[in-house]
Design an enzyme around this catalytic site. Structure first.
Site, PDB file in Angstrom:
ATOM      1  CB  VAL A 163      -0.951   0.010   1.215  1.00  0.00           C
ATOM      2  CG1 VAL A 163      -1.767   1.280   1.261  1.00  0.00           C
ATOM      3  CG2 VAL A 163      -1.858  -1.209   1.186  1.00  0.00           C
ATOM      4  CB  CYS A 164       3.727   2.309   2.029  1.00  0.00           C
ATOM      5  SG  CYS A 164       3.054   1.958   3.653  1.00  0.00           S
TER       6      CYS A 164
END
Length: 75
Positions: free
Chosen positions: A51-52
């Site tokens: 996600v990051c």
């Protein structure tokens, strides 16, 4: 029952000291270095997560807009 989170936008950050890597060099950073400026501090969960990177690339793309508004971005 949900609890409302108080807004911290526009509030002074707590004082902190940290090491940072800027242009490949480790520097000592103090929150007082940013006194009187608008600063966006961002934190992310973990390196190499799925996600990051998406959020980090979006933030990088938005850097010119933050700079235009005199906001220092620190991650």
């Amino acid at each position: 029952m949900s609890q409302e989170i108080p807004s911290i936008i526009g509030k002074q950050s707590p004082e902190f000291i940290a090491d940072a890597v800027i242009n490949g060099e480790v520097v000592h950073m103090n929150s007082l270095d940013f006194y009187g400026q608008y600063v966006l501090f961002f934190f992310y969960e973990a390196d190499f997560s799925l996600v990051c990177p998406t959020e980090m690339f979006a933030l990088q793309d938005a850097l010119p807009e933050f700079k235009k508004r005199n906001v220092e971005v620190v991650g």
